[in-house]
Design a protein around this motif. Structure first.
Motif, mmCIF file in Angstrom:
data_model
loop_
_atom_site.group_PDB
_atom_site.id
_atom_site.type_symbol
_atom_site.label_atom_id
_atom_site.label_comp_id
_atom_site.label_asym_id
_atom_site.label_seq_id
_atom_site.Cartn_x
_atom_site.Cartn_y
_atom_site.Cartn_z
ATOM 1 N N GLY A 105 41.102 32.627 47.392
ATOM 2 C CA GLY A 105 42.160 33.501 47.861
ATOM 3 C C GLY A 105 43.445 32.726 48.080
ATOM 4 O O GLY A 105 43.488 31.499 47.940
ATOM 5 N N GLN A 106 44.499 33.440 48.429
ATOM 6 C CA GLN A 106 45.791 32.802 48.624
ATOM 7 C C GLN A 106 45.743 31.745 49.712
ATOM 8 O O GLN A 106 46.477 30.747 49.683
ATOM 9 C CB GLN A 106 46.854 33.856 48.967
ATOM 10 N N ASP A 145 36.599 33.086 46.968
ATOM 11 C CA ASP A 145 36.649 34.461 46.468
ATOM 12 C C ASP A 145 35.449 34.671 45.542
ATOM 13 O O ASP A 145 35.529 34.446 44.337
ATOM 14 C CB ASP A 145 37.968 34.690 45.731
ATOM 15 N N SER A 149 35.804 37.497 42.626
ATOM 16 C CA SER A 149 36.517 37.058 41.422
ATOM 17 C C SER A 149 35.691 36.039 40.640
ATOM 18 O O SER A 149 35.694 36.032 39.404
ATOM 19 C CB SER A 149 37.868 36.450 41.797
ATOM 20 N N ARG A 165 33.333 37.706 38.456
ATOM 21 C CA ARG A 165 33.986 38.199 37.235
ATOM 22 C C ARG A 165 34.119 37.086 36.204
ATOM 23 O O ARG A 165 33.966 37.319 34.997
ATOM 24 C CB ARG A 165 35.356 38.804 37.552
ATOM 25 N N ARG A 183 43.941 34.368 35.684
ATOM 26 C CA ARG A 183 44.677 35.365 36.468
ATOM 27 C C ARG A 183 45.381 36.365 35.567
ATOM 28 O O ARG A 183 45.372 37.576 35.820
ATOM 29 C CB ARG A 183 45.705 34.667 37.363
ATOM 30 N N GLY A 196 43.428 39.191 34.423
ATOM 31 C CA GLY A 196 42.914 40.059 35.469
ATOM 32 C C GLY A 196 41.543 39.666 35.973
ATOM 33 O O GLY A 196 40.864 40.462 36.628
ATOM 34 N N ILE A 231 40.852 36.904 38.028
ATOM 35 C CA ILE A 231 40.945 36.407 39.394
ATOM 36 C C ILE A 231 42.233 36.919 40.018
ATOM 37 O O ILE A 231 43.190 37.271 39.314
ATOM 38 C CB ILE A 231 40.886 34.863 39.453
ATOM 39 N N GLU A 232 42.252 36.973 41.349
ATOM 40 C CA GLU A 232 43.408 37.520 42.056
ATOM 41 C C GLU A 232 44.564 36.530 42.140
ATOM 42 O O GLU A 232 45.730 36.899 42.069
ATOM 43 C CB GLU A 232 42.990 37.947 43.468
ATOM 44 N N THR A 233 44.229 35.258 42.318
ATOM 45 C CA THR A 233 45.251 34.221 42.437
ATOM 46 C C THR A 233 44.863 33.031 41.564
ATOM 47 O O THR A 233 43.700 32.867 41.197
ATOM 48 C CB THR A 233 45.405 33.722 43.883
#
Length: 297
Positions: free
Chosen positions: A15-16, A21, A24, A27, A256, A259, A261-263
């Motif tokens: 995460g940020q 995470d 993610s 995924r 990223r 799409g 992973i989020e970050t």
């Protein structure tokens, strides 16, 4: 010809704030498998394993088993100490994972006796496992000759080795030093044909965690003996690897933008690609996956 193996060395998503995470990362596991790789190499260098806790490493293995099944997971259980390696090995076996990779000791200076101690910790914790000796002298500082590497493999009856050393000369020499066939894999994912020609069984590919299909397709073409197709796919791979391969941060930007992973946060202190490098990542993604939109900022 036997089809070579492609194991995907998957990154770890954060995460940020740097927290793990798992959603993610799942995924990423599914993405690599959907692209045709044979197995997931989990908690390796590409996963930033030195920055993961023992609990996080176990959680990542559990997630990989959920996604891939235990037979398609290779657990890296190397750590700074044989004590930790034994714990990680037991964790992996408790999840049903039989394929393990053990990095040599690192940080403290170590010679072949230290490597024996490290490998012995894994072997005693999982005598029924398929264990691979993991050599990465540029990161660990541990230098073994090919003959010494082969001796360790045969002394502990290991399944083989994962070699992260530039080129294929070392791999070829280690294979030649073995008295019986073993599965020897290379971290040089841009050299699959050359690895096979040197006697290797395949590659452990970090780049395939972002763009897996070309690596699996090249392995298929080699297995089929299709020279024209090999040449075409190898040319694509040679465009991708120099852009994504040198940097976990570059891999994460590519992930990223698909799409996955989020970050693109790395937990370790890894240099961020500059604008010119990011532009190359954008181009590689557009070429490799035309449906991927260019959203790199």
């Amino acid at each position: 010809m036997t089809r070579p193996l492609v194991y995907s060395a998957v990154t770890t998503a954060f995460g940020q704030d740097g927290s793990l995470d798992l959603a993610s990362t799942r995924r990423l596991f599914a993405h690599a498998l959907a692209g045709g790789v044979d197995a997931l190499f989990v908690n390796g260098t590409t996963a930033e394993f030195p920055a993961l806790t023992l609990t996080e490493r176990q959680a990542l293995l559990a997630a990989a088993v959920e996604v891939a099944g235990a037979d398609r997971v290779v657990a890296h259980v190397g750590a700074a100490s044989p004590y930790q390696t034994a714990i990680l090995t037991a964790d992996a076996r408790a999840l049903g994972i039989r394929k393990l990779s053990v990095l040599t000791p690192f940080y403290m200076p170590s010679a072949i006796d230290g490597v024996r101690e490290q490998v012995s910790a894994a072997v005693h914790a999982a005598p029924d496992a398929e264990i691979f000796l993991y050599l990465f002298p540029d990161r660990t500082g541990v230098q073994l000759t090919p003959a010494e590497g082969a001796a360790i493999i045969e002394e502990f009856d290991l399944a083989g080795a994962k070699i992260s050393i530039a080129g294929t000369d070392y791999l070829a020499q280690l294979v030649a030093a073995l008295s019986s066939p073993r599965t020897v894999l290379s971290g040089n994912d841009g050299l699959l044909r050359e690895v096979v020609a040197a006697g290797g069984a395949g590659v452990v590919s970090g780049v395939s965690s972002a763009i897996p299909a070309p690596f699996a397709e090249l392995a298929d073409a080699i297995g089929e003996g299709d020279q024209d197709r090999q040449q075409s796919i190898a040319a694509r791979v040679s465009e991708i690897v120099p852009v994504l391969g040198p940097s976990i941060a570059a891999l994460k930007i590519a992930q990223r933008e698909q799409g996955l992973i989020e970050t693109a946060v790395c937990r370790m202190a890894i240099d961020i690609p500059d604008e010119r490098w990011v532009a190359k990542i954008t181009h590689v993604l557009a070429t490799a996956s035309p449906e991927t939109s260019s959203r790199v900022a």
